[in-house]
Design an enzyme around this catalytic site. Structure first.
Site, PDB file in Angstrom:
ATOM      1  N   ASP A  47      42.400  55.275  41.595  1.00  0.00           N
ATOM      2  CA  ASP A  47      42.123  54.713  42.906  1.00  0.00           C
ATOM      3  C   ASP A  47      42.742  55.650  43.907  1.00  0.00           C
ATOM      4  O   ASP A  47      43.916  55.530  44.221  1.00  0.00           O
ATOM      5  CB  ASP A  47      42.839  53.365  43.063  1.00  0.00           C
TER       6      ASP A  47
ATOM      7  N   SER B  33      38.123  42.626  36.308  1.00  0.00           N
ATOM      8  CA  SER B  33      39.026  41.478  36.465  1.00  0.00           C
ATOM      9  C   SER B  33      38.368  40.210  35.907  1.00  0.00           C
ATOM     10  O   SER B  33      37.182  40.199  35.612  1.00  0.00           O
ATOM     11  CB  SER B  33      39.351  41.295  37.944  1.00  0.00           C
TER      12      SER B  33
ATOM     13  N   SER C  45      32.073  40.920  45.946  1.00  0.00           N
ATOM     14  CA  SER C  45      31.632  41.567  44.709  1.00  0.00           C
ATOM     15  C   SER C  45      31.837  40.637  43.527  1.00  0.00           C
ATOM     16  O   SER C  45      32.564  39.652  43.597  1.00  0.00           O
ATOM     17  CB  SER C  45      32.420  42.852  44.494  1.00  0.00           C
ATOM     18  N   ARG C  46      31.171  40.971  42.430  1.00  0.00           N
ATOM     19  CA  ARG C  46      31.467  40.324  41.158  1.00  0.00           C
ATOM     20  C   ARG C  46      32.588  41.105  40.485  1.00  0.00           C
ATOM     21  O   ARG C  46      32.873  42.243  40.854  1.00  0.00           O
ATOM     22  CB  ARG C  46      30.235  40.356  40.250  1.00  0.00           C
ATOM     23  N   ALA C  47      33.215  40.471  39.488  1.00  0.00           N
ATOM     24  CA  ALA C  47      34.273  41.158  38.733  1.00  0.00           C
ATOM     25  C   ALA C  47      33.686  42.329  37.978  1.00  0.00           C
ATOM     26  O   ALA C  47      32.578  42.240  37.460  1.00  0.00           O
ATOM     27  CB  ALA C  47      34.896  40.191  37.737  1.00  0.00           C
ATOM     28  N   ILE C  48      34.412  43.446  37.939  1.00  0.00           N
ATOM     29  CA  ILE C  48      34.022  44.520  37.021  1.00  0.00           C
ATOM     30  C   ILE C  48      35.084  44.619  35.932  1.00  0.00           C
ATOM     31  O   ILE C  48      34.784  44.578  34.752  1.00  0.00           O
ATOM     32  CB  ILE C  48      33.824  45.853  37.753  1.00  0.00           C
TER      33      ILE C  48
ATOM     34  N   THR D  25      35.142  37.265  43.805  1.00  0.00           N
ATOM     35  CA  THR D  25      34.843  36.132  44.681  1.00  0.00           C
ATOM     36  C   THR D  25      33.415  35.625  44.455  1.00  0.00           C
ATOM     37  O   THR D  25      33.168  34.409  44.455  1.00  0.00           O
ATOM     38  CB  THR D  25      35.067  36.520  46.152  1.00  0.00           C
TER      39      THR D  25
ATOM     40  N   GLY E  58      43.978  43.398  42.483  1.00  0.00           N
ATOM     41  CA  GLY E  58      45.052  43.428  41.525  1.00  0.00           C
ATOM     42  C   GLY E  58      45.853  42.155  41.351  1.00  0.00           C
ATOM     43  O   GLY E  58      46.809  42.154  40.585  1.00  0.00           O
TER      44      GLY E  58
ATOM     45  N   LYS F 128      47.991  46.332  42.270  1.00  0.00           N
ATOM     46  CA  LYS F 128      47.398  47.657  42.442  1.00  0.00           C
ATOM     47  C   LYS F 128      48.340  48.562  43.229  1.00  0.00           C
ATOM     48  O   LYS F 128      48.552  49.720  42.875  1.00  0.00           O
ATOM     49  CB  LYS F 128      46.059  47.525  43.170  1.00  0.00           C
TER      50      LYS F 128
END
Lengths: 504, 504
Positions: free
Chosen positions: B270, B213, B208-211, B217, B182, B302
């Site tokens: 979430d 955002s 992870s890749r952005a989904i 990273t 967030g 978040k």
């Protein structure tokens, strides 16, 4: 924002794929189409699809084969129907603006109370097809487990009524009945319609087909008459005879209910709130004013305890009042099947025996029908309290109910006699003793495996009741099937389940 | 029963349709195929599909066009992958036996507590692909809204760990960090890896890749090096350098999480329980022993309140302990972005400036990285309490962190310098005053509209911080894009939202 989003939209040519997705709106696009490439399809799980006059929301499925060619787009049948696309049309796809009502679903997930406005927005979007199965399931789940109070159930019911057509019969009193499922053979509805219509009340009864049971009222009545009638035909039958027994599938009453009920079936849950909203919204939208609800209680019925039934009764009556329905709830015995037949034709035979006052008519079915018809007659205010059942009985014994039944069947287009299936096997007691239990669920499953309701004459003919003293070798029931194969499936289930009927 | 059901199965020839359904197993069959006709496809919403060595459960879509010819059957790509079908294979379809674990989902819907065994069965079936989206959504919803107590969260986490691969690095201490999302630009992970690996700890970081955002990273690190490595390559990098920064997508750690997280995103919720189980199951399965969790708190982060953060911290630490992880939770300031860049390349530039001790390196990003690296160093027990940050700082200022960073990049296959996007526009203050608020969500949205993360060099370069005294006309931030069109989308969003940065 909307402007820039629209600029980003793409135009594609519709191709008919003929894919039935169980109601969900799905849009099929090639992975190399402009929108997929520019936005990354992972992010585009839900998109808006428009044609010249309207638009829908759909879940994106991406196609990598030549099922679609360059520049083509496909839709699931539900989506194509909603968008009313014809062949060779050009469709536009664009980003989905947020669906505002989902914030209410989230609020409910987080245990907040919702008001009428919230339910109204949710139900409107559901009827539009804007919710994916994921959203629908979350809404159902968030409302289950007693998470709706009685005010919320009332508001949900009102929103569901408002979401579809509402019939008006131009009568002061329009009666209806409903049974909270789960009891095989309990086919009182056609009897109640015949009795109260013969008595002079108006009862425009629409019924469902079986989804998970061996017969729905519409399946049973289809053995005897036509049940798929247009709105105009239904109106004509009711105006002429005061009642009907037709399939309600095309009526578009409380359309949100049709969507939600499929999700509940997939989850195999029946939440109290949805159940009440489902039943009462359908009744109100159908133009009913006075409704009797039958709740059979038993360990293998849908409602398993007197306590649950009392709570449901209480809430049903409060919500009924809130939506302007005069609701009377009757709690009945749900410990065993009612009548002898389980399956469309076998149940139809029971109904005719009762109407014709035959000596071997199933007494339990007759008594149940008289109770419910009597309650409706009392509820209508036409007789004093306590005289309903008696009045109903006179209508049957005089032959007027049978006469009315035949008249309605003929008004619906035909009267046909039920026939028995050619393959049968008799199931006999393996020991002597008292009949302690009948498992409603398992005996229903057995009837389904024999072919009911697809095979109209398949099913079970019961010969015994709870607490009967049984001799070893005595006939318990007969299994009927339209093919040897189906009879074998049923028999195999019987052989691997020794607790369908328990004798001790 | 199983035998008779199998007799009823049908054999059909597989046809590749190449339909990506966002993970759901879907089977496509013609409406005139034997099984559809004999059973009525309304009743057959979920069926079992088998080939010679395995079987899956799939949702049925019925096809009425010639997409499938007589005797053919199609599968969604997820289903085809799970079943490992090759071309021209023969598949068998049959009735679906009940999925037992759904009874636990129903129990949870009705507010009952679940134990480890129940979660284990649910998670196992989810990983098998036996749950439809409807079932997954019901499970997620029934567990949301604080309906899981801390014991249930622990059991869920353990079940998720057990459901996939578990890595073992043969080290006594393996560290990791995680940030509860967030906060735009907050790219501390690569810095923390470089510092602690240079210090001598082992940190095999998967990201992870952005989904939703503007950068994950993995997206940021992909600007600088290769991030898609095989398990063997990752092991080699970590053995050589003590750390890595790779994409975790192929690792099959806690695979249930990958399924559940997509449903949570579709619902835009979430839940605390799923969040904790998600993070800690991934960390444990990745072989970590000591984990620092960063929870930024702010009105547009978040986690929005200190109270929520404290509760989450408390539960994270209890569950961590229950699953054998040494967890330390750090609550940080989440009121504004961290660092200057928002978007893969712009964030990469920030990271390099910090590592190279450049005079214009963003101090907030450096301090946040030192705090987290320091906590990890303390948690590992290698320095005394209170000395962690200082130790981390020495590793940076000495240049050892930069050296390690380059070494890891080279071990991963390359080190590339980030470049700026060719199109840009400067956003300046429209009035003088104090900078009161930065809306994290809206500034992230602005960066996404400019093209990040698909356009690696797109995004935002921030020039200001909260509480700065701003002069009218002063540069607030620069928008970067790879095309004029994308720059225009971003600009349009900026023009219609005057509360991205608030000056009063």
């Amino acid at each position: 924002m909307k402007n820039s989003m629209e600029e980003k939209s793409s135009t594609l040519k519709y191709k008919h794929l003929g894919i039935y997705t169980q109601n969900e709106h799905v849009v099929y696009m090639r992975e190399d189409c402009h929108v997929c490439v520019s936005e990354g399809f992972e992010a585009l799980t839900r998109i808006r699809v428009s044609n010249f006059n309207t638009s829908i929301v759909a879940s994106l499925n991406v196609i990598t084969s030549d099922v679609l060619l360059d520049g083509e787009i496909g839709l699931s049948e539900a989506a194509a129907k909603k968008l009313k696309v014809s062949g060779n049309e050009t469709l536009r796809v664009s980003h989905l603006e947020p669906i505002d009502s989902l914030s209410y679903v989230r609020a409910k997930i987080y245990n907040q109370k919702l008001d009428y406005m919230a339910f109204d927005e949710i139900i409107t979007d559901i009827v539009e097809g804007d919710y994916s199965n994921i959203h629908l399931s979350a809404f159902i789940t968030a409302c289950a487990g007693n998470r709706l109070d009685v005010n919320e159930i009332s508001d949900l019911t009102k929103a569901m009524i408002a979401s579809g057509k509402q019939l008006n019969w131009n009568k002061e009193i329009v009666v209806d009945k409903h049974c909270i499922g789960g009891l095989p053979g309990n086919r009182t509805t056609p009897l109640v319609v015949a009795i109260v219509a013969a008595y002079g009340l108006t009862m425009p009864k629409t019924s469902s087909r079986a989804i998970t049971s061996p017969a729905g009222t519409a399946d049973t009545m289809e053995v005897l008459t036509n049940v798929t009638l247009s709105s105009e035909e239904i109106t004509a039958v009711v105006e002429k005879e005061g009642g009907c027994f037709v399939w309600g599938g095309t009526a578009q009453l409380s359309p949100a209910d049709d969507v939600l009920i499929k999700i509940e079936k997939a989850l195999d849950i029946d939440s109290e709130g949805q159940l009440i909203a489902s039943v009462l919204s359908k009744k109100s939208a159908a133009g009913s004013t006075h409704v009797v609800i039958d709740i059979p209680v038993g360990k293998t019925a849908k409602v398993r305890s007197e306590e649950m039934a009392q709570k449901l009764k209480n809430h049903m009556e409060i919500v009924g009042n809130a939506v302007g329905l005069n609701v009377k709830v009757v709690i009945t015995d749900g410990t065993q099947p009612v009548g002898r037949g389980i399956g469309p034709a076998l149940e139809a035979i029971d109904i005719l025996k009762v109407l014709k006052n035959e000596t071997d008519a199933p007494i339990d079915l007759m008594e149940r029908a008289l109770l419910l018809a009597g309650e409706l007659i009392e509820l209508s205010g036409k007789v004093e309290k306590g005289k309903g059942t008696e009045t109903a009985k006179e209508v049957i014994t005089s032959g007027k109910a049978y006469e009315k039944f035949l008249a309605i069947c003929k008004a619906q287009g035909r009267f046909s006699k039920p026939v028995l299936a050619p393959y049968k096997i008799e199931i006999r007691a393996e020991k002597s003793g008292s009949l302690k239990r009948i498992d409603n669920r398992k005996i229903a499953k057995l009837a389904k495996l024999s072919g009911a309701p697809q095979s109209k004459s398949a099913g079970i003919l019961l010969n015994v009741h709870l607490n009967d003293e049984i001799e070893k070798g005595q006939l318990l029931y007969t299994l009927f099937a339209e093919s040897q194969g189906e009879l074998n499936y049923a028999l195999e289930y019987y052989e691997s389940h020794n607790d369908i009927i328990t004798i001790e």
